[in-house]
Design a protein around this motif. Structure first.
Motif, PDB file in Angstrom:
ATOM      1  N   PRO A 166      35.581  -9.817 -14.489  1.00 30.26           N
ATOM      2  CA  PRO A 166      34.451  -9.996 -15.045  1.00 30.26           C
ATOM      3  C   PRO A 166      33.574  -9.285 -15.967  1.00 30.26           C
ATOM      4  CG  PRO A 166      35.542 -11.815 -13.499  1.00 30.26           C
ATOM      5  CD  PRO A 166      35.914 -10.292 -13.502  1.00 30.26           C
ATOM      6  N   ALA A 167      32.992  -9.513 -17.059  1.00 33.60           N
ATOM      7  CA  ALA A 167      31.893  -8.617 -17.850  1.00 33.60           C
ATOM      8  C   ALA A 167      30.641  -9.383 -17.254  1.00 33.60           C
ATOM      9  CB  ALA A 167      32.320  -8.690 -19.062  1.00 33.60           C
ATOM     10  N   LYS A 168      30.477 -10.665 -16.659  1.00 34.83           N
ATOM     11  CA  LYS A 168      29.932 -11.324 -16.201  1.00 34.83           C
ATOM     12  C   LYS A 168      29.151 -11.023 -14.828  1.00 34.83           C
ATOM     13  CE  LYS A 168      27.850 -12.850 -20.052  1.00 34.83           C
ATOM     14  NZ  LYS A 168      28.029 -14.480 -21.176  1.00 34.83           N
ATOM     15  N   ASP A 169      29.905  -9.646 -14.099  1.00 39.02           N
ATOM     16  CA  ASP A 169      29.828 -10.059 -12.745  1.00 39.02           C
ATOM     17  C   ASP A 169      29.885  -8.317 -12.895  1.00 39.02           C
ATOM     18  OD1 ASP A 169      31.170 -12.646 -12.357  1.00 39.02           O
ATOM     19  OD2 ASP A 169      32.907 -12.386 -11.161  1.00 39.02           O
ATOM     20  N   ASN A 170      29.646  -7.878 -13.487  1.00 41.08           N
ATOM     21  CA  ASN A 170      29.496  -6.572 -13.299  1.00 41.08           C
ATOM     22  C   ASN A 170      30.642  -5.698 -13.710  1.00 41.08           C
ATOM     23  OD1 ASN A 170      27.881  -4.052 -13.594  1.00 41.08           O
ATOM     24  ND2 ASN A 170      28.266  -3.575 -11.557  1.00 41.08           N
TER      25      ASN A 170
ATOM     26  N   ILE B   6      40.169 -16.849 -14.007  1.00 44.00           N
ATOM     27  CA  ILE B   6      39.938 -15.550 -14.929  1.00 44.00           C
ATOM     28  C   ILE B   6      40.901 -15.431 -15.647  1.00 44.00           C
ATOM     29  CG2 ILE B   6      40.047 -12.597 -15.580  1.00 44.00           C
ATOM     30  CD1 ILE B   6      37.833 -14.299 -12.551  1.00 44.00           C
ATOM     31  N   GLN B   7      40.689 -14.737 -17.378  1.00 42.44           N
ATOM     32  CA  GLN B   7      41.257 -15.506 -18.655  1.00 42.44           C
ATOM     33  C   GLN B   7      40.690 -13.567 -19.016  1.00 42.44           C
ATOM     34  OE1 GLN B   7      38.468 -18.537 -20.435  1.00 42.44           O
ATOM     35  NE2 GLN B   7      40.681 -19.608 -20.218  1.00 42.44           N
ATOM     36  N   VAL B   8      42.415 -13.600 -19.588  1.00 45.30           N
ATOM     37  CA  VAL B   8      41.977 -12.341 -20.291  1.00 45.30           C
ATOM     38  C   VAL B   8      42.116 -12.780 -21.978  1.00 45.30           C
ATOM     39  CG1 VAL B   8      43.733 -10.406 -21.131  1.00 45.30           C
ATOM     40  CG2 VAL B   8      43.857 -10.986 -19.152  1.00 45.30           C
ATOM     41  N   ALA B   9      41.716 -12.414 -22.391  1.00 47.53           N
ATOM     42  CA  ALA B   9      41.035 -12.370 -23.892  1.00 47.53           C
ATOM     43  C   ALA B   9      41.898 -11.239 -25.050  1.00 47.53           C
ATOM     44  CB  ALA B   9      40.008 -12.547 -24.510  1.00 47.53           C
TER      45      ALA B   9
ATOM     46  N   ARG C  69      41.844   4.476 -45.428  1.00 49.07           N
ATOM     47  CA  ARG C  69      42.673   3.201 -44.702  1.00 49.07           C
ATOM     48  C   ARG C  69      42.491   2.627 -43.637  1.00 49.07           C
ATOM     49  NH1 ARG C  69      48.063   2.902 -47.123  1.00 49.07           N
ATOM     50  NH2 ARG C  69      48.467   5.409 -48.504  1.00 49.07           N
ATOM     51  N   ALA C  70      42.232   1.144 -43.483  1.00 50.10           N
ATOM     52  CA  ALA C  70      42.264   0.503 -42.428  1.00 50.10           C
ATOM     53  C   ALA C  70      42.909   0.663 -41.218  1.00 50.10           C
ATOM     54  CB  ALA C  70      41.940  -1.138 -42.400  1.00 50.10           C
ATOM     55  N   ALA C  71      42.480   1.579 -39.630  1.00 48.05           N
ATOM     56  CA  ALA C  71      43.208   1.579 -38.434  1.00 48.05           C
ATOM     57  C   ALA C  71      42.744   1.145 -37.753  1.00 48.05           C
ATOM     58  CB  ALA C  71      43.557   3.112 -38.689  1.00 48.05           C
ATOM     59  N   GLN C  72      43.445   1.105 -36.234  1.00 49.78           N
ATOM     60  CA  GLN C  72      43.319   0.810 -34.859  1.00 49.78           C
ATOM     61  C   GLN C  72      43.953   1.003 -33.832  1.00 49.78           C
ATOM     62  OE1 GLN C  72      44.727  -3.115 -36.441  1.00 49.78           O
ATOM     63  NE2 GLN C  72      44.675  -4.116 -34.266  1.00 49.78           N
ATOM     64  N   LEU C  73      43.236   1.078 -32.932  1.00 48.44           N
ATOM     65  CA  LEU C  73      43.661   1.792 -31.556  1.00 48.44           C
ATOM     66  C   LEU C  73      44.951   0.890 -31.287  1.00 48.44           C
ATOM     67  CD1 LEU C  73      42.962   4.209 -29.449  1.00 48.44           C
ATOM     68  CD2 LEU C  73      41.493   2.238 -28.226  1.00 48.44           C
ATOM     69  N   ARG C  74      45.747   1.516 -30.651  1.00 45.34           N
ATOM     70  CA  ARG C  74      47.167   1.570 -30.506  1.00 45.34           C
ATOM     71  C   ARG C  74      46.999  -0.088 -29.112  1.00 45.34           C
ATOM     72  NH1 ARG C  74      50.733   5.987 -29.152  1.00 45.34           N
ATOM     73  NH2 ARG C  74      49.082   6.582 -27.864  1.00 45.34           N
ATOM     74  N   GLY C  75      47.521  -0.971 -29.211  1.00 43.01           N
ATOM     75  CA  GLY C  75      47.516  -1.898 -28.114  1.00 43.01           C
ATOM     76  C   GLY C  75      48.272  -2.567 -28.293  1.00 43.01           C
ATOM     77  N   ASP C  76      48.494  -4.302 -27.381  1.00 40.41           N
ATOM     78  CA  ASP C  76      49.431  -5.117 -27.225  1.00 40.41           C
ATOM     79  C   ASP C  76      48.765  -6.458 -27.268  1.00 40.41           C
ATOM     80  OD1 ASP C  76      49.002  -5.290 -24.640  1.00 40.41           O
ATOM     81  OD2 ASP C  76      50.596  -4.023 -23.739  1.00 40.41           O
ATOM     82  N   THR C  77      50.100  -7.656 -27.127  1.00 38.71           N
ATOM     83  CA  THR C  77      49.527  -8.805 -27.217  1.00 38.71           C
ATOM     84  C   THR C  77      49.059  -9.514 -25.937  1.00 38.71           C
ATOM     85  OG1 THR C  77      51.817  -9.163 -27.161  1.00 38.71           O
ATOM     86  CG2 THR C  77      50.410  -9.418 -29.356  1.00 38.71           C
ATOM     87  N   LYS C  78      49.263  -8.541 -24.518  1.00 41.21           N
ATOM     88  CA  LYS C  78      48.651  -8.756 -23.231  1.00 41.21           C
ATOM     89  C   LYS C  78      47.436  -8.062 -23.251  1.00 41.21           C
ATOM     90  CE  LYS C  78      53.466  -7.956 -21.766  1.00 41.21           C
ATOM     91  NZ  LYS C  78      54.827  -7.272 -21.759  1.00 41.21           N
ATOM     92  N   GLY C  79      46.502  -7.733 -23.716  1.00 41.47           N
ATOM     93  CA  GLY C  79      45.177  -8.409 -23.461  1.00 41.47           C
ATOM     94  C   GLY C  79      44.418  -6.191 -23.226  1.00 41.47           C
ATOM     95  N   THR C  80      45.615  -5.082 -23.316  1.00 43.40           N
ATOM     96  CA  THR C  80      45.629  -3.912 -22.971  1.00 43.40           C
ATOM     97  C   THR C  80      44.923  -3.105 -24.655  1.00 43.40           C
ATOM     98  OG1 THR C  80      45.736  -2.164 -21.843  1.00 43.40           O
ATOM     99  CG2 THR C  80      47.432  -3.861 -22.524  1.00 43.40           C
TER     100      THR C  80
ATOM    101  N   SER D 291      34.744  -6.143 -26.618  1.00 47.05           N
ATOM    102  CA  SER D 291      34.236  -6.328 -25.588  1.00 47.05           C
ATOM    103  C   SER D 291      34.831  -4.956 -24.619  1.00 47.05           C
ATOM    104  CB  SER D 291      33.175  -7.226 -25.129  1.00 47.05           C
ATOM    105  OG  SER D 291      34.544  -8.102 -24.815  1.00 47.05           O
ATOM    106  N   HIS D 292      36.431  -5.350 -24.508  1.00 46.59           N
ATOM    107  CA  HIS D 292      37.153  -4.924 -24.106  1.00 46.59           C
ATOM    108  C   HIS D 292      37.639  -5.709 -22.529  1.00 46.59           C
ATOM    109  CE1 HIS D 292      37.981  -2.497 -27.109  1.00 46.59           C
ATOM    110  NE2 HIS D 292      39.256  -1.805 -26.723  1.00 46.59           N
ATOM    111  N   SER D 293      36.187  -6.908 -22.392  1.00 42.89           N
ATOM    112  CA  SER D 293      36.229  -7.271 -21.121  1.00 42.89           C
ATOM    113  C   SER D 293      37.167  -8.871 -20.814  1.00 42.89           C
ATOM    114  CB  SER D 293      34.601  -7.614 -20.671  1.00 42.89           C
ATOM    115  OG  SER D 293      34.464  -8.923 -21.594  1.00 42.89           O
ATOM    116  N   ILE D 294      36.747  -8.830 -19.476  1.00 41.53           N
ATOM    117  CA  ILE D 294      37.772 -10.693 -19.361  1.00 41.53           C
ATOM    118  C   ILE D 294      36.892 -11.508 -18.845  1.00 41.53           C
ATOM    119  CG2 ILE D 294      39.792  -9.666 -18.480  1.00 41.53           C
ATOM    120  CD1 ILE D 294      39.002  -9.513 -15.089  1.00 41.53           C
ATOM    121  N   LYS D 295      37.263 -12.501 -19.004  1.00 43.97           N
ATOM    122  CA  LYS D 295      35.537 -13.571 -18.722  1.00 43.97           C
ATOM    123  C   LYS D 295      36.228 -14.378 -17.528  1.00 43.97           C
ATOM    124  CE  LYS D 295      37.903 -16.359 -22.620  1.00 43.97           C
ATOM    125  NZ  LYS D 295      37.226 -16.773 -24.394  1.00 43.97           N
ATOM    126  N   ARG D 296      35.169 -15.177 -16.539  1.00 45.02           N
ATOM    127  CA  ARG D 296      35.359 -16.087 -16.006  1.00 45.02           C
ATOM    128  C   ARG D 296      34.386 -17.045 -16.399  1.00 45.02           C
ATOM    129  NH1 ARG D 296      35.765 -15.418 -10.665  1.00 45.02           N
ATOM    130  NH2 ARG D 296      35.095 -13.434 -10.524  1.00 45.02           N
TER     131      ARG D 296
END
Length: 371
Positions: A193-197, A122-125, A162-173, A97-102
């Motif tokens: 957060p997602a549930k806040d629009n 607020i939490q970043v996952a 080959r499996a591949a994924q978009l470049r990212g990091d461990t900080k939630g981006t 979802s690429h979302s943050i959550k409350r």
């Protein structure tokens, strides 16, 4: 008369996660390849494969762990919040979802101050920021499609999937979020957060020419929903980067605004040159859920604005208060759509580890492909 539902049977040994949640209770996306139905649950880190077992049933459940196929930013027990899947050119594309959550309040707790405090957290996952492709290859012996980390190309022996994924990091981006942070429409909503629009990807359609269309449940801006168009390309082994997209104000993505009467996007499916849009409330509330046809969506040369009268409303999806939230669509044929549900009502669960998926007719034909 509505069509009889399809029965989806899950393996009891595979359907319950360590928290005791059943996969059937959180279905969030669906894709059909041959005789296989692929579904995912937003509370898990797996992809589920079912096989057609009768005229109106799927079973023979097989489960694939995402951690065996891609590199998750955090430990494999943390949810990915998978909300989008799409299939094209021997790959299954998957997206969090690429979302943050409350944190939510628990009104049954007598400590009111504590519960009010929870609503400020607020939490970043990081696992939610997954956009990946996984080789999807048919087993010649069983006829089933399988997910693999790498595999020979089925029709081009000199190529390898080959499996591949978009470049990212461990900080939630990742690269997509970094680019969107500068966007005048979306950037400010990345911290909501997602549930806040806030920013929340809930639909993915993959085009054979390499483009992906991402449907946003939020934000909905003054009633306008948003579809992002991107073109991931190979960067280095196991990694993807955003390729250039022609015609948009921004070189790495295009924005398409749709007047869905205030609804956000829950799912997207490609049919011909059209996109089928499952629309519903952007926040956690009851409201209309409907499916629209956006004709010739794949031929939008520039950023676009599509008013309501240019979108065909095909059908509404009935649901009960707080239950039966339509989340995933899979094309059974050019004439029929299979819809799966989050929070299924009791009547949708006639037996343990079983759920029912609804079938809806597609009342209009897809647009003809150019050329």
């Amino acid at each position: 008369m509505p069509s009889p539902p399809y029965t989806l049977r899950f393996d009891p040994k595979l359907s319950i996660n360590p928290n005791g949640d059943d996969v059937r209770d959180g279905l969030s996306a669906a894709v059909i390849t041959g005789n296989n139905l692929w579904v995912c649950c937003d509370e898990r880190t797996t992809i589920e494969r079912l096989r057609r077992t009768g005229p109106r049933s799927f079973g023979k459940h097989c489960s694939y762990k995402l951690a065996d196929l891609v590199d998750l930013p955090e430990k494999a027990t943390e949810e990915v919040d998978l909300e989008g899947m799409g299939e094209a050119e021997n790959y299954l594309w998957v997206m969090g979802s690429h979302s943050i959550k409350r944190k939510n309040a628990k009104p049954e707790d007598p400590n009111i101050a504590k519960q009010i405090g929870r609503l400020a957290k607020i939490q970043v996952a990081p696992n939610r920021c997954l956009l990946a492709r996984i080789p999807l290859v048919q087993n010649a012996k069983t006829g089933d499609f399988e997910l693999l980390k790498s595999a020979p190309h089925p029709t081009a022996p000199d190529q390898k999937l080959r499996a591949a994924q978009l470049r990212g990091d461990t900080k939630g981006t990742n690269e997509l979020l970094q680019v969107l942070a500068k966007d005048k429409h979306i950037g400010p909503m990345l911290k909501v957060p997602a549930k806040d629009n806030g920013f929340d990807v809930e639909g993915l359609a993959a085009s054979p020419d390499g483009r992906l269309f991402l449907g946003l449940r939020g934000p909905v801006l003054h009633g306008w929903a948003i579809v992002l168009e991107i073109r991931p390309e190979d960067h280095k082994k196991g990694q993807l980067r955003l390729g250039q997209v022609e015609g948009g104000e921004h070189k790495l993505y295009k924005k398409h605004f749709l007047d869905l009467r205030g609804m956000g996007i829950r799912e997207i499916r490609q049919q011909g040159t059209d996109l089928l849009i499952l629309a519903g409330p952007t926040m956690d509330l009851d409201g209309t859920i409907a499916v629209y046809r956006w004709r010739n969506a794949l031929f939008q040369a520039h950023d676009s604005l599509t008013p309501a009268d240019q979108l065909e409303r095909l059908f509404d999806v009935p649901h009960l208060p707080h239950l039966d939230r339509a989340e995933g669509m899979a094309l059974l044929s050019e004439q029929e759509m299979l819809v799966v549900f989050d929070k299924p009502a009791p009547k949708r669960k006639p037996r343990p580890h079983v759920t029912l998926a609804n079938i809806f007719p597609l009342s209009s034909a897809p647009s003809a492909t150019e050329g």
